[in-house]
Design an enzyme around this catalytic site. Structure first.
Site, PDB file in Angstrom:
ATOM      1  CB  THR A 146      -0.887  -0.008   1.261  1.00  0.00           C
ATOM      2  OG1 THR A 146      -1.493   1.269   1.410  1.00  0.00           O
ATOM      3  CG2 THR A 146      -0.094  -0.287   2.525  1.00  0.00           C
ATOM      4  CG  ASP A 147      -1.225   4.860  -1.015  1.00  0.00           C
ATOM      5  OD1 ASP A 147      -1.712   4.242  -0.055  1.00  0.00           O
ATOM      6  OD2 ASP A 147      -1.892   5.638  -1.741  1.00  0.00           O
ATOM      7  CD  GLU A 148      -3.392   3.605   4.423  1.00  0.00           C
ATOM      8  OE1 GLU A 148      -3.175   3.505   5.639  1.00  0.00           O
ATOM      9  OE2 GLU A 148      -4.528   3.610   3.939  1.00  0.00           O
ATOM     10  CE1 TYR A 171      -3.438  -2.574   5.712  1.00  0.00           C
ATOM     11  CE2 TYR A 171      -3.320  -0.243   5.153  1.00  0.00           C
ATOM     12  CZ  TYR A 171      -3.357  -1.567   4.760  1.00  0.00           C
ATOM     13  OH  TYR A 171      -3.300  -1.890   3.424  1.00  0.00           O
ATOM     14  CE  LYS A 175       0.088  -4.581   3.075  1.00  0.00           C
ATOM     15  NZ  LYS A 175      -0.281  -5.930   2.557  1.00  0.00           N
TER      16      LYS A 175
HETATM   17  P1  NAD Z   1      -9.685  -7.384   2.333  1.00  0.00           P
HETATM   18  O1  NAD Z   1      -9.747  -7.054   3.785  1.00  0.00           O
HETATM   19  O2  NAD Z   1     -10.884  -7.164   1.487  1.00  0.00           O
HETATM   20  O3  NAD Z   1      -9.305  -8.924   2.155  1.00  0.00           O
HETATM   21  C1  NAD Z   1      -8.314  -9.540   2.917  1.00  0.00           C
HETATM   22  C2  NAD Z   1      -8.478 -11.058   2.782  1.00  0.00           C
HETATM   23  O4  NAD Z   1      -7.423 -11.669   3.534  1.00  0.00           O
HETATM   24  C3  NAD Z   1      -9.802 -11.590   3.330  1.00  0.00           C
HETATM   25  O5  NAD Z   1     -10.390 -12.490   2.431  1.00  0.00           O
HETATM   26  C4  NAD Z   1      -9.389 -12.297   4.609  1.00  0.00           C
HETATM   27  O6  NAD Z   1     -10.244 -13.395   4.929  1.00  0.00           O
HETATM   28  C5  NAD Z   1      -7.979 -12.736   4.280  1.00  0.00           C
HETATM   29  N1  NAD Z   1      -7.157 -12.948   5.484  1.00  0.00           N
HETATM   30  C6  NAD Z   1      -7.032 -12.129   6.562  1.00  0.00           C
HETATM   31  N2  NAD Z   1      -6.189 -12.686   7.466  1.00  0.00           N
HETATM   32  C7  NAD Z   1      -5.780 -13.863   6.946  1.00  0.00           C
HETATM   33  C8  NAD Z   1      -4.901 -14.882   7.412  1.00  0.00           C
HETATM   34  N3  NAD Z   1      -4.285 -14.797   8.592  1.00  0.00           N
HETATM   35  N4  NAD Z   1      -4.699 -15.955   6.615  1.00  0.00           N
HETATM   36  C9  NAD Z   1      -5.308 -16.059   5.403  1.00  0.00           C
HETATM   37  N5  NAD Z   1      -6.166 -15.127   4.935  1.00  0.00           N
HETATM   38  C10 NAD Z   1      -6.392 -14.040   5.697  1.00  0.00           C
HETATM   39  O7  NAD Z   1      -8.418  -6.618   1.784  1.00  0.00           O
HETATM   40  P2  NAD Z   1      -8.161  -5.954   0.339  1.00  0.00           P
HETATM   41  O8  NAD Z   1      -8.700  -4.588   0.345  1.00  0.00           O
HETATM   42  O9  NAD Z   1      -8.587  -6.916  -0.688  1.00  0.00           O
HETATM   43  O10 NAD Z   1      -6.578  -5.839   0.355  1.00  0.00           O
HETATM   44  C11 NAD Z   1      -5.761  -6.896  -0.158  1.00  0.00           C
HETATM   45  C12 NAD Z   1      -4.302  -6.501  -0.047  1.00  0.00           C
HETATM   46  O11 NAD Z   1      -4.068  -5.326  -0.803  1.00  0.00           O
HETATM   47  C13 NAD Z   1      -3.844  -6.195   1.382  1.00  0.00           C
HETATM   48  O12 NAD Z   1      -2.555  -6.717   1.540  1.00  0.00           O
HETATM   49  C14 NAD Z   1      -3.846  -4.683   1.439  1.00  0.00           C
HETATM   50  O13 NAD Z   1      -2.876  -4.223   2.360  1.00  0.00           O
HETATM   51  C15 NAD Z   1      -3.457  -4.334   0.025  1.00  0.00           C
HETATM   52  N6  NAD Z   1      -3.937  -3.037  -0.465  1.00  0.00           N
HETATM   53  C16 NAD Z   1      -5.258  -2.715  -0.399  1.00  0.00           C
HETATM   54  C17 NAD Z   1      -5.698  -1.495  -0.928  1.00  0.00           C
HETATM   55  C18 NAD Z   1      -7.156  -1.104  -0.910  1.00  0.00           C
HETATM   56  O14 NAD Z   1      -7.473   0.025  -1.269  1.00  0.00           O
HETATM   57  N7  NAD Z   1      -8.073  -1.967  -0.518  1.00  0.00           N
HETATM   58  C19 NAD Z   1      -4.769  -0.611  -1.495  1.00  0.00           C
HETATM   59  C20 NAD Z   1      -3.412  -0.973  -1.510  1.00  0.00           C
HETATM   60  C21 NAD Z   1      -3.016  -2.197  -1.007  1.00  0.00           C
HETATM   61  O1  DAU Z   2      -4.197   3.940   0.308  1.00  0.00           O
HETATM   62  C1  DAU Z   2      -4.360   2.555   0.250  1.00  0.00           C
HETATM   63  C2  DAU Z   2      -5.226   2.114   1.415  1.00  0.00           C
HETATM   64  O2  DAU Z   2      -6.543   2.551   1.124  1.00  0.00           O
HETATM   65  C3  DAU Z   2      -5.204   0.606   1.644  1.00  0.00           C
HETATM   66  O3  DAU Z   2      -3.916   0.218   2.003  1.00  0.00           O
HETATM   67  C4  DAU Z   2      -6.189   0.202   2.740  1.00  0.00           C
HETATM   68  O4  DAU Z   2      -6.229  -1.210   2.862  1.00  0.00           O
HETATM   69  C5  DAU Z   2      -7.559   0.723   2.353  1.00  0.00           C
HETATM   70  O5  DAU Z   2      -8.475   0.446   3.392  1.00  0.00           O
HETATM   71  C6  DAU Z   2      -7.516   2.231   2.081  1.00  0.00           C
HETATM   72  O6  DAU Z   2      -7.269   2.970   3.306  1.00  0.00           O
HETATM   73  P1  DAU Z   2      -8.062   4.330   3.646  1.00  0.00           P
HETATM   74  O7  DAU Z   2      -8.032   4.523   5.103  1.00  0.00           O
HETATM   75  O8  DAU Z   2      -7.603   5.436   2.781  1.00  0.00           O
HETATM   76  O9  DAU Z   2      -9.548   3.890   3.134  1.00  0.00           O
HETATM   77  P2  DAU Z   2     -10.999   4.098   3.759  1.00  0.00           P
HETATM   78  O10 DAU Z   2     -11.980   3.660   2.736  1.00  0.00           O
HETATM   79  O11 DAU Z   2     -11.125   3.548   5.136  1.00  0.00           O
HETATM   80  O12 DAU Z   2     -11.089   5.695   3.878  1.00  0.00           O
HETATM   81  C7  DAU Z   2     -10.933   6.532   2.751  1.00  0.00           C
HETATM   82  C8  DAU Z   2     -10.984   7.964   3.245  1.00  0.00           C
HETATM   83  O13 DAU Z   2     -12.318   8.247   3.710  1.00  0.00           O
HETATM   84  C9  DAU Z   2     -10.081   8.245   4.409  1.00  0.00           C
HETATM   85  O14 DAU Z   2      -9.561   9.564   4.302  1.00  0.00           O
HETATM   86  C10 DAU Z   2     -10.989   8.151   5.634  1.00  0.00           C
HETATM   87  C11 DAU Z   2     -12.324   8.619   5.092  1.00  0.00           C
HETATM   88  N1  DAU Z   2     -13.522   8.008   5.695  1.00  0.00           N
HETATM   89  C12 DAU Z   2     -13.568   6.650   5.794  1.00  0.00           C
HETATM   90  C13 DAU Z   2     -14.677   6.031   6.341  1.00  0.00           C
HETATM   91  C14 DAU Z   2     -14.733   4.531   6.483  1.00  0.00           C
HETATM   92  C15 DAU Z   2     -14.597   8.801   6.097  1.00  0.00           C
HETATM   93  O15 DAU Z   2     -14.555  10.041   5.965  1.00  0.00           O
HETATM   94  N2  DAU Z   2     -15.691   8.181   6.628  1.00  0.00           N
HETATM   95  C16 DAU Z   2     -15.761   6.836   6.782  1.00  0.00           C
HETATM   96  O16 DAU Z   2     -16.803   6.348   7.322  1.00  0.00           O
END
Ligand code: NAD
Ligand code: DAU
Length: 365
Positions: A146-148, A171, A175
């Site tokens: 992730t970019d975070e 988180y 990561k």
């Molecule tokens: P998600 O929470 O939707 O899915 C995570 C999955 O991992 C789930 O199916 C969960 O059951 C499984 N899991 C959790 N713990 C586990 C364990 N101990 N063993 C096996 N499986 C397990 O997450 P996502 O949004 O699909 O993110 C996937 C990956 O991409 C993560 O590594 C996250 O850090 C990264 N990522 C997400 C975003 C985003 O915007 N969602 C952006 C950048 C990177």
């Molecule tokens: O940047 C990549 C990341 O993006 C991933 O690594 C994470 O797994 C993914 O969850 C996401 O993180 P964010 O914290 O940016 O996503 P989220 O959807 O939780 O929130 C997006 C923005 O909206 C953030 O600035 C917080 C805000 N927010 C979020 C929620 C859930 C609100 O204002 N209200 C809300 O209820």
């Protein structure tokens, strides 16, 4: 998307372990990759936490090249047995605890899965790559990150792969720890790895704890739409299928040990994004334009809320010719349409476990 046929294939997956393939991006990746990568077999290892839905990809079993295993990436015996059984050439590692707000409530599971779990996988991959008899297997480990990990930006500037790490939430720190371990395994043992750090994904199958599906859910239910602080934090949005095409490109064409940032190039403040979603959902529901604006509720900010993320995606486009296929407007239209057509999917997420999380997260803010 641009053509990649003139780029040399540096890794040809044959037996692929996808972790976290029941989650949002992992499900989308399997749905994208299994039909396209016809030379490869896929095993989806997922613990099925609150975020996992194996039914998202169950139909792929019909190909005869896909199977699902419910289990924990932090279980070394299970992971080793799967490597022995399937002779994985490739790991695409998505499994993680992924929600920042949950990491603020309960950090421990984030360290266990994201740091320990990643290390367990790396250790089996290392043994599959450099075998006991001293010979080498054909293995590549793709770490999805992730970019975070880079911290937060002010109004100007972009993260680059060279930006120093500065994670700020549990988180992000977990990561970052996993990224460091992946590079440590490459540096110390020579394990072939690639990494990608992407911006915020959105699209089908995203669990409704995240901003975009949460807003759609709440508009549908006429519940308050919670916006943290003043809604001025900025995120760079990437359609999930574009992320999947970027992963396939990096996995197969990037040089060993490369890191690429994957950006949608679509920065928006949260409040702008919420307004656009309200417009789109109201139009689909035949509500009068902006009817749901009254649902917006500004709530207490997330502790340590990172102000802005933005990525320099130009190396991925210059080196590997990847570009996103959808702009944000189109991606949001498609996403809203998907959630409205799959209301039963959203409703299924709304169980007692989710409601108790929701109360804890939003009550009294
Ligand atoms: P998600 O929470 O939707 O899915 C995570 C999955 O991992 C789930 O199916 C969960 O059951 C499984 N899991 C959790 N713990 C586990 C364990 N101990 N063993 C096996 N499986 C397990 O997450 P996502 O949004 O699909 O993110 C996937 C990956 O991409 C993560 O590594 C996250 O850090 C990264 N990522 C997400 C975003 C985003 O915007 N969602 C952006 C950048 C990177
Ligand atoms: O940047 C990549 C990341 O993006 C991933 O690594 C994470 O797994 C993914 O969850 C996401 O993180 P964010 O914290 O940016 O996503 P989220 O959807 O939780 O929130 C997006 C923005 O909206 C953030 O600035 C917080 C805000 N927010 C979020 C929620 C859930 C609100 O204002 N209200 C809300 O209820």
């Amino acid at each position: 998307m641009s053509d990649s046929s003139d780029l040399p294939v540096l890794h040809a997956p044959r037996s692929v372990l996808v972790t976290g393939g029941a989650g949002f991006i992992g499900s989308n990746f399997l749905r994208y990759a299994v039909p396209r990568m016809t030379e490869a077999r896929f095993v989806n290892l997922d613990l099925v936490t609150y975020a996992g839905r194996p039914e998202n990809t169950a139909h792929l079993a019909e190909t005869g090249r896909y199977s699902f295993v419910r289990g924990d990436i932090a279980d070394p015996d299970l992971v080793r047995a799967l490597f022995d059984q399937h002779g994985f050439t490739t790991v695409v590692h998505f499994a993680a605890e992924s929600h920042v707000d949950r990491s603020i409530m309960d950090p421990m599971e984030f360290v266990r899965t994201n740091v320990l779990g990643t290390t367990v996988l790396l250790d089996s991959a290392r043994k599959a790559w450099r075998r006991d008899d001293g010979s080498f297997g054909d293995v590549r480990f793709h770490h999805v990150s992730t970019d975070e990990v880079f911290g937060a930006l002010g109004p100007e500037g972009l993260f680059r792969a060279s930006t120093p790490y500065d994670p700020r939430s549990p988180y992000a720190a977990s990561k970052a720890g996993s990224d460091h371990l992946v590079r440590a395994y490459a540096h110390t043992y020579g394990l072939p790895v690639v990494l990608s750090n992407s911006s915020n994904n959105y699209g089908p199958f995203q669990f409704p704890e995240k901003l975009i599906p949460l807003v759609i859910r709440n508009i549908l239910r006429r519940d308050p739409v919670p916006v943290y602080g003043k809604g001025l934090n900025v995120r760079d949005w990437l359609f999930v299928e574009d992320h999947c095409s970027a992963i396939e490109r990096i996995l197969t064409r990037a040089a060993d040990r490369a890191t690429y940032l994957v950006s949608g190039g679509e920065e928006r403040t949260n409040i702008e994004l919420v307004h656009t979603l309200i417009e789109l959902v109201d139009a689909e529901l035949d509500r009068s334009p902006g009817a749901s604006r009254d649902l917006i509720q500004f709530v207490t900010d997330r502790p340590g809320h990172d102000f802005r993320y933005a990525l320099d995606g130009s190396p991925l486009s210059n080196d590997l010719g990847w570009r996103p296929s959808r702009d944000l407007k189109q991606g949001l239209r498609d996403t809203v349409a998907w959630y409205l057509e799959h209301r039963e999917w959203l409703e299924k997420a709304d169980d007692d476990r989710f409601r108790s999380y929701y109360q804890r997260q939003y009550q009294g803010r």
